[in-house]
Design an enzyme around this catalytic site. Structure first.
Site, PDB file in Angstrom:
ATOM      1  N   ASN A 155      -3.466  -0.801  -1.114  1.00 45.63           N
ATOM      2  CA  ASN A 155      -3.680   0.117  -2.226  1.00 45.63           C
ATOM      3  C   ASN A 155      -4.741  -0.507  -3.127  1.00 45.63           C
ATOM      4  O   ASN A 155      -4.458  -1.452  -3.846  1.00 45.63           O
ATOM      5  CB  ASN A 155      -2.352   0.317  -2.975  1.00 45.63           C
ATOM      6  CG  ASN A 155      -2.516   1.142  -4.238  1.00 45.63           C
ATOM      7  OD1 ASN A 155      -3.572   1.728  -4.479  1.00 45.63           O
ATOM      8  ND2 ASN A 155      -1.463   1.193  -5.041  1.00 45.63           N
ATOM      9  N   LYS A 166      -6.093   0.726  -5.644  1.00 44.14           N
ATOM     10  CA  LYS A 166      -5.952   1.141  -7.052  1.00 44.14           C
ATOM     11  C   LYS A 166      -7.334   1.525  -7.606  1.00 44.14           C
ATOM     12  O   LYS A 166      -8.137   2.089  -6.871  1.00 44.14           O
ATOM     13  CB  LYS A 166      -5.253   0.040  -7.859  1.00 44.14           C
ATOM     14  CG  LYS A 166      -3.936  -0.397  -7.212  1.00 44.14           C
ATOM     15  CD  LYS A 166      -3.085  -1.286  -8.079  1.00 44.14           C
ATOM     16  CE  LYS A 166      -1.803  -1.640  -7.320  1.00 44.14           C
ATOM     17  NZ  LYS A 166      -0.870  -2.426  -8.132  1.00 44.14           N
ATOM     18  N   HIS A 171       3.777   5.971  -7.370  1.00 48.50           N
ATOM     19  CA  HIS A 171       3.556   4.546  -7.666  1.00 48.50           C
ATOM     20  C   HIS A 171       4.005   4.275  -9.106  1.00 48.50           C
ATOM     21  O   HIS A 171       3.845   5.135  -9.977  1.00 48.50           O
ATOM     22  CB  HIS A 171       2.078   4.188  -7.483  1.00 48.50           C
ATOM     23  CG  HIS A 171       1.843   2.709  -7.497  1.00 48.50           C
ATOM     24  ND1 HIS A 171       1.815   1.982  -8.665  1.00 48.50           N
ATOM     25  CD2 HIS A 171       1.684   1.821  -6.487  1.00 48.50           C
ATOM     26  CE1 HIS A 171       1.631   0.708  -8.363  1.00 48.50           C
ATOM     27  NE2 HIS A 171       1.554   0.579  -7.053  1.00 48.50           N
ATOM     28  N   GLU A 208       2.675   2.715 -11.360  1.00 44.99           N
ATOM     29  CA  GLU A 208       1.593   2.872 -12.338  1.00 44.99           C
ATOM     30  C   GLU A 208       1.389   4.351 -12.678  1.00 44.99           C
ATOM     31  O   GLU A 208       0.995   4.680 -13.801  1.00 44.99           O
ATOM     32  CB  GLU A 208       0.311   2.209 -11.799  1.00 44.99           C
ATOM     33  CG  GLU A 208       0.449   0.683 -11.854  1.00 44.99           C
ATOM     34  CD  GLU A 208      -0.299  -0.082 -10.786  1.00 44.99           C
ATOM     35  OE1 GLU A 208      -1.217   0.475 -10.162  1.00 44.99           O
ATOM     36  OE2 GLU A 208       0.048  -1.276 -10.564  1.00 44.99           O
ATOM     37  N   GLU A 248       8.832  -1.231  -4.377  1.00 46.45           N
ATOM     38  CA  GLU A 248       7.956  -2.099  -5.159  1.00 46.45           C
ATOM     39  C   GLU A 248       8.628  -2.410  -6.500  1.00 46.45           C
ATOM     40  O   GLU A 248       8.546  -1.597  -7.432  1.00 46.45           O
ATOM     41  CB  GLU A 248       6.614  -1.416  -5.421  1.00 46.45           C
ATOM     42  CG  GLU A 248       5.837  -1.083  -4.162  1.00 46.45           C
ATOM     43  CD  GLU A 248       4.335  -0.961  -4.442  1.00 46.45           C
ATOM     44  OE1 GLU A 248       3.572  -1.627  -3.744  1.00 46.45           O
ATOM     45  OE2 GLU A 248       3.952  -0.229  -5.365  1.00 46.45           O
ATOM     46  N   GLY A 284       1.462  -7.339  -9.174  1.00 43.93           N
ATOM     47  CA  GLY A 284       0.344  -8.000  -9.829  1.00 43.93           C
ATOM     48  C   GLY A 284       0.724  -9.234 -10.623  1.00 43.93           C
ATOM     49  O   GLY A 284      -0.079  -9.748 -11.401  1.00 43.93           O
ATOM     50  N   SER A 329       3.069  -8.301  -5.053  1.00 46.18           N
ATOM     51  CA  SER A 329       2.597  -9.687  -4.870  1.00 46.18           C
ATOM     52  C   SER A 329       2.713 -10.190  -3.439  1.00 46.18           C
ATOM     53  O   SER A 329       2.998 -11.372  -3.205  1.00 46.18           O
ATOM     54  CB  SER A 329       3.321 -10.637  -5.839  1.00 46.18           C
ATOM     55  OG  SER A 329       2.982 -10.303  -7.183  1.00 46.18           O
TER      56      SER A 329
HETATM   57  P1  13P Z   1       0.049  -6.311  -5.917  1.00 49.99           P
HETATM   58  O1  13P Z   1       0.044  -6.583  -4.430  1.00 49.99           O
HETATM   59  O2  13P Z   1      -1.259  -6.555  -6.564  1.00 49.99           O
HETATM   60  O3  13P Z   1       1.199  -6.976  -6.584  1.00 49.99           O
HETATM   61  O4  13P Z   1       0.308  -4.721  -6.071  1.00 49.99           O
HETATM   62  C1  13P Z   1       1.321  -4.132  -5.369  1.00 49.99           C
HETATM   63  C2  13P Z   1       1.178  -2.665  -5.486  1.00 49.99           C
HETATM   64  O5  13P Z   1       1.342  -2.094  -6.545  1.00 49.99           O
HETATM   65  C3  13P Z   1       0.790  -1.916  -4.285  1.00 49.99           C
HETATM   66  O6  13P Z   1       0.944  -0.549  -4.466  1.00 49.99           O
END
Ligand code: 13P
Length: 254
Positions: free
Chosen positions: A13, A15, A100, A102, A170, A176, A215
């Site tokens: 992803n 983003k 997601h 976010e 997740e 992150g 992560s």
């Molecule tokens: P990270 O791998 O940067 O922690 O992000 C995970 C994520 O949100 C994938 O959708």
């Protein structure tokens, strides 16, 4: 099909990262995934919408598929700035991430909306990657299983099958941050999710992919990917560099 023979998937992803120059990373991923030792794993890249068409062309004919990061519930209309599942499919996507954290956090998306977006994905023939996960506060309060089960129930449509739906667990606090749950914690959550999916969808629930995200790096992928009922990863930061991403796929090297 039993949980153990579910074909794993590592999905990146990107983003809100990715310029035309990032196509170079996609090329390296495409060629790296071609390694016969990686025949047992699938790969997906979910770039910003602007890159879906070009990226789909670049990976065409390879094992790498392309996904969107969100879709609107409607097929078309006066929805400035939104993108429909049909538009994503037309650009070459075969999947779309919905719900997601976010999106849930930044845009107030509810389980009901996420579910409607998954249905919109099915309508366009896309696989919905439905994300769920608890916050740090919910985990500290011992609510993890309650939260993820409620999200699973509310966000996954009745029409879900093993083919049209992937569930991604997740934990919000692991995204992150460099933090991950212990292997035992991941195993407990994935076992609970599998149980719920089987209770609701029977064999389809047994065969549905359950990804872990938060992560995931090359350094921890082998451990995380070996956990029961973890059928792959949804990767953020470490999917932006081809070699990091390929390092995660290497967890599935034959
Ligand atoms: P990270 O791998 O940067 O922690 O992000 C995970 C994520 O949100 C994938 O959708």
């Amino acid at each position: 099909m039993t949980a153990s023979n579910i074909r794993p998937l590592v999905a990146g992803n990107w983003k809100m990262n990715g310029l035309k120059a990032s196509m170079v990373e996609a090329l390296v991923i495409r060629d790296g995934v071609d390694d016969p030792a990686l025949d047992g794993v699938d790969a997906m890249i979910c770039p910003p919408a602007t890159l879906i068409m070009a990226l789909s062309e670049v990976v065409s004919g390879s094992k790498v598929v392309v996904g969107g990061q969100d879709c609107h519930v409607a097929q078309l209309g006066a929805n400035t700035g939104d993108i429909s599942s049909e538009i994503l499919a037309d650009a070459g996507a075969t999947a779309v991430i919905v719900g997601h954290s976010e999106r849930r956090g930044d845009h107030g998306e509810t389980d009901a909306l996420v579910r409607a977006k998954a249905v919109a994905a099915y309508r366009a023939g896309l696989t919905a990657i439905i994300c769920i996960g608890e916050t740090a506060g919910q985990r500290a309060a011992g609510l993890t299983l309650d939260v993820v089960n409620r999200q699973l129930l509310g966000s996954v449509p009745d029409e879900a099958t093993a083919q049209n739906t992937i569930v991604a667990y997740e934990p919000v606090w692991a995204i992150g941050t460099g933090l991950t749950p212990t292997a035992d914690d991941v195993e407990a959550v994935h076992a609970a999710l599998r149980q719920s999916l089987i209770a609701r969808f029977g064999d389809e629930g047994r065969a549905m992919r359950l990804l872990y995200g938060g992560s995931v790096k090359a350094a921890n992928a082998a451990e995380l990917m070996s956990i029961a009922n973890v059928n792959g990863a949804l990767v953020g930061g470490a999917s932006l560099k081809a070699n990091d991403f390929l390092g995660i796929l290497a967890a599935y090297r034959a």
